[in-house]
Design a protein around this motif. Structure first.
Motif, PDB file in Angstrom:
ATOM      1  N   HIS A 359       0.843  -1.193   0.000  1.00  0.00           N
ATOM      2  CA  HIS A 359       0.000   0.000   0.000  1.00  0.00           C
ATOM      3  C   HIS A 359       0.881   1.247   0.000  1.00  0.00           C
ATOM      4  O   HIS A 359       1.812   1.368   0.813  1.00  0.00           O
ATOM      5  CB  HIS A 359      -0.912   0.004   1.230  1.00  0.00           C
ATOM      6  N   PRO A 360       0.625   2.197  -0.911  1.00  0.00           N
ATOM      7  CA  PRO A 360       1.508   3.372  -1.029  1.00  0.00           C
ATOM      8  C   PRO A 360       1.444   4.307   0.172  1.00  0.00           C
ATOM      9  O   PRO A 360       2.348   5.108   0.373  1.00  0.00           O
ATOM     10  CB  PRO A 360       0.996   4.075  -2.295  1.00  0.00           C
ATOM     11  N   ILE A 361       0.395   4.225   1.003  1.00  0.00           N
ATOM     12  CA  ILE A 361       0.264   5.118   2.153  1.00  0.00           C
ATOM     13  C   ILE A 361       0.524   4.367   3.455  1.00  0.00           C
ATOM     14  O   ILE A 361       1.300   4.813   4.302  1.00  0.00           O
ATOM     15  CB  ILE A 361      -1.135   5.772   2.176  1.00  0.00           C
ATOM     16  N   PHE A 364       2.479  -1.267   4.142  1.00  0.00           N
ATOM     17  CA  PHE A 364       2.624  -2.717   4.254  1.00  0.00           C
ATOM     18  C   PHE A 364       1.814  -3.390   3.145  1.00  0.00           C
ATOM     19  O   PHE A 364       0.963  -2.774   2.493  1.00  0.00           O
ATOM     20  CB  PHE A 364       2.159  -3.221   5.633  1.00  0.00           C
ATOM     21  N   THR A 365       2.117  -4.670   2.930  1.00  0.00           N
ATOM     22  CA  THR A 365       1.481  -5.422   1.848  1.00  0.00           C
ATOM     23  C   THR A 365       0.103  -5.911   2.284  1.00  0.00           C
ATOM     24  O   THR A 365      -0.059  -6.473   3.361  1.00  0.00           O
ATOM     25  CB  THR A 365       2.354  -6.625   1.451  1.00  0.00           C
ATOM     26  N   ARG A 366      -0.872  -5.656   1.419  1.00  0.00           N
ATOM     27  CA  ARG A 366      -2.221  -6.142   1.683  1.00  0.00           C
ATOM     28  C   ARG A 366      -2.948  -6.303   0.347  1.00  0.00           C
ATOM     29  O   ARG A 366      -2.459  -5.888  -0.701  1.00  0.00           O
ATOM     30  CB  ARG A 366      -2.986  -5.208   2.599  1.00  0.00           C
ATOM     31  N   MET A 367      -4.143  -6.899   0.413  1.00  0.00           N
ATOM     32  CA  MET A 367      -4.909  -7.209  -0.791  1.00  0.00           C
ATOM     33  C   MET A 367      -5.468  -5.929  -1.421  1.00  0.00           C
ATOM     34  O   MET A 367      -6.070  -5.095  -0.737  1.00  0.00           O
ATOM     35  CB  MET A 367      -6.066  -8.152  -0.434  1.00  0.00           C
ATOM     36  N   HIS A 368      -5.230  -5.770  -2.719  1.00  0.00           N
ATOM     37  CA  HIS A 368      -5.829  -4.679  -3.489  1.00  0.00           C
ATOM     38  C   HIS A 368      -7.046  -5.256  -4.203  1.00  0.00           C
ATOM     39  O   HIS A 368      -6.927  -5.883  -5.253  1.00  0.00           O
ATOM     40  CB  HIS A 368      -4.823  -4.112  -4.495  1.00  0.00           C
ATOM     41  N   ALA A 369      -8.228  -5.039  -3.610  1.00  0.00           N
ATOM     42  CA  ALA A 369      -9.457  -5.720  -4.061  1.00  0.00           C
ATOM     43  C   ALA A 369     -10.119  -4.973  -5.196  1.00  0.00           C
ATOM     44  O   ALA A 369     -11.336  -4.765  -5.209  1.00  0.00           O
ATOM     45  CB  ALA A 369     -10.420  -5.861  -2.891  1.00  0.00           C
ATOM     46  N   ALA A 458     -15.234  -9.768  -3.333  1.00  0.00           N
ATOM     47  CA  ALA A 458     -14.515  -9.028  -4.370  1.00  0.00           C
ATOM     48  C   ALA A 458     -13.799  -9.990  -5.302  1.00  0.00           C
ATOM     49  O   ALA A 458     -13.132 -10.932  -4.857  1.00  0.00           O
ATOM     50  CB  ALA A 458     -13.509  -8.071  -3.724  1.00  0.00           C
ATOM     51  N   VAL A 459     -13.955  -9.792  -6.595  1.00  0.00           N
ATOM     52  CA  VAL A 459     -13.287 -10.598  -7.620  1.00  0.00           C
ATOM     53  C   VAL A 459     -12.565  -9.667  -8.576  1.00  0.00           C
ATOM     54  O   VAL A 459     -12.799  -8.451  -8.588  1.00  0.00           O
ATOM     55  CB  VAL A 459     -14.303 -11.480  -8.384  1.00  0.00           C
ATOM     56  N   ASN A 460     -11.696 -10.240  -9.379  1.00  0.00           N
ATOM     57  CA  ASN A 460     -10.960  -9.456 -10.361  1.00  0.00           C
ATOM     58  C   ASN A 460     -11.929  -8.947 -11.426  1.00  0.00           C
ATOM     59  O   ASN A 460     -12.595  -9.742 -12.097  1.00  0.00           O
ATOM     60  CB  ASN A 460      -9.878 -10.325 -11.007  1.00  0.00           C
ATOM     61  N   PRO A 461     -12.064  -7.626 -11.619  1.00  0.00           N
ATOM     62  CA  PRO A 461     -13.004  -7.115 -12.615  1.00  0.00           C
ATOM     63  C   PRO A 461     -12.721  -7.614 -14.018  1.00  0.00           C
ATOM     64  O   PRO A 461     -13.645  -7.722 -14.842  1.00  0.00           O
ATOM     65  CB  PRO A 461     -12.817  -5.593 -12.521  1.00  0.00           C
TER      66      PRO A 461
END
Length: 506
Positions: A359-361, A364-369, A458-461
């Motif tokens: 995450h740019p703000i 730390f690493t997390r899911m980008h949904a 949430a799924v990949n659009p």
């Protein structure tokens, strides 16, 4: 004149040397004076009275410079004129006549009578009026504003509530449903009132109710009477054709196409091809609903037909048609829109994909949904397909957020908006503006964060694609083709050079 150098004192020129040699050789008092001047000169050269106080602090030379500086400051203070105010004679007081003359020449709006220019002041022979004369009538112009009503506009112009109610009853228009468009001009004449405690009666009222109807209301024998004036209107659609130059938008504007019609045309084309694929030399063709009154006023309606003859690629031939209570764009063959196909929600580039990322703000690493589209601040955001607004408002790190429910367990989310253009419960169509790109919430810059949900997860659009295609047949197809042929028969005049076009009704 003397010069000081690295090697001691030296004479500044031949004339000075001759003067000194003459002074030494001359006998008598003059010789003594010149000798004194020579000694004084030599002493001044050897003794520096104004040294740099920033160097050799504490030395004899430094204290000599400090004494010189102190003496100069003391002299300046001693010779200063002081800070006491200098008394001056006050201006004499004006008498009543002088004050009245000055007041008459002042510009004082809403004060002291608002006199301007040189006027003669009132004398004792002038007496105040018991009451001012009443104007026989007042002519004024009012305008209906955005979000305004007909009754409020009349009341604001000074029309009494009884006269306003009578006018609304005579016109037969339901003003609560905004029958009059914002900007409608009201020409009003108010008559003489019987007393100052009563409002002025309405003498006449003229306005344009519609493009094809004008209403004139006048007071006859004490009663208001309405007259409806029909106006002939030509409903022939307007056709604009031309050749694309550097930009299809600029070319269409040069041909006289209204901006609203061009935007609808580009939006329609974007459902078939990328706008960037339209190149110079392609020929555009658009037909819009157009109404022109015999008095000269005109109204431009919706886009009816969109065509594009491409130098390279498949031509586009689309007509707006209503089938089954639903208006949509159909190809010339009768094939309609592919319902359910998710279009791009904003005009921009893909800047971040779906999956785990840093995450740019938060750092730390997390899911980008979802996926991110980089776009200019304030760019419109469109609904990817038909749906109902489930949520619209602030939503944590999403900032300004809108969620649409599309049926079949499918929903989409749009985050980081600068402004929301939809409300919960609203039914939206594909391509309808639901908000504008911003950077609200946890965001480092203007972009759209787009999410797709299936059964609440949430799924990949990019992984979802579903299609249902409308198809005309039978009488609907025959009527559709007849309408298409009638519109394409409307002439548009002779085309101009590249980059322009022509616009003309039938």
């Amino acid at each position: 004149m003397f010069q000081k150098s690295e090697f001691g004192s030296a004479h500044g020129g031949a004339s000075a040397s001759l003067w000194l040699s003459g002074a030494i050789a001359s006998p008598g008092p003059l010789t003594e004076t010149r000798e004194w001047r020579t000694r004084l000169r030599d002493w001044a050269e050897d003794v520096d009275l104004v040294p740099d106080l920033g160097q050799r602090v504490g030395s004899l030379t430094w204290f000599r410079g400090l004494a010189t500086c102190t003496a100069l400051c003391a002299g300046a203070i001693a010779l200063s004129p002081g800070f006491d105010p200098i008394p001056g004679a006050p201006e004499p007081m004006m008498d009543a006549r002088q004050f009245d003359e000055v007041r008459s020449q002042m510009i004082t709006p809403l004060a002291m009578g608002a006199d301007s220019g040189r006027h003669m002041g009132a004398t004792d022979a002038v007496s105040n009026l018991r009451e001012t004369p009443e104007r026989p009538q007042i002519e004024l112009t009012a305008q209906i504003g955005s979000g305004d009503s007909f009754a409020r506009a009349l009341s604001r112009a000074g029309v009494s509530s009884s006269d306003a109610g009578r006018v609304i009853g005579l016109t037969g228009l339901d003003m609560r449903d905004a029958a009059l468009r914002p900007g409608t001009r009201l020409d009003i004449v108010l008559g003489r009132r019987t007393s100052r405690a009563m409002p002025r009666p309405l003498e006449s009222l003229s306005f344009r109710a519609r493009l094809d109807l004008a209403i004139d209301i006048r007071r006859v024998n004490g009663a208001l009477v309405a007259q409806r004036i029909p106006i002939r209107v030509d409903d022939t659609p307007l056709r604009i054709r031309g050749t694309v130059g550097d930009s299809i938008y600029r070319s269409a504007r040069a041909a006289g196409a209204p901006p609203k019609a061009i935007q609808a045309f580009l939006r329609t084309l974007s459902q078939q091809i990328a706008i960037g694929a339209v190149g110079a030399g392609d020929r555009y063709d658009m037909i819009v609903a157009h109404r022109r009154a015999e008095t000269g006023e005109a109204e431009v309606g919706d886009l009816l037909y969109a065509g594009l003859d491409r130098a390279r690629g498949k031509d586009i031939d689309l007509l707006k048609w209503t089938s089954g209570g639903r208006s949509e764009w159909f190809e010339a063959s009768g094939v309609g829109e592919r319902r359910g196909v998710l279009s791009q929600p904003v005009s921009g580039r893909l800047s971040s994909g779906f999956g785990m990322r840093r995450h740019p703000i938060l750092g730390f690493t997390r899911m980008h949904a979802g996926i991110d589209f980089a776009a200019h601040y304030g760019s419109p955001i469109y609904a990817v397909t038909d749906g109902i607004v489930e949520y619209a408002g602030r939503h944590g790190g999403h900032g300004n957020y809108v969620k649409l429910r599309h049926g079949g367990g499918i929903a989409t989310g749009y985050a980081h908006m600068s402004r929301i253009a939809s409300v919960p419960g609203q039914r939206v169509r594909r391509g309808q503006v639901i908000g504008y790109v911003g950077s609200s919430g946890l965001s480092t810059g203007p972009h759209l964060h787009y999410e797709l949900y299936r059964n609440g997860h949430a799924v990949n659009p990019a992984s979802v694609s579903f299609t249902t295609t409308a198809q005309l047949a039978g009488r609907d197809l025959a009527a559709f083709r007849a309408r298409l042929a009638a519109l394409k028969a409307i002439p548009a005049g002779v085309q101009t050079a590249q980059g322009g076009g022509s616009a003309r009704g039938k």
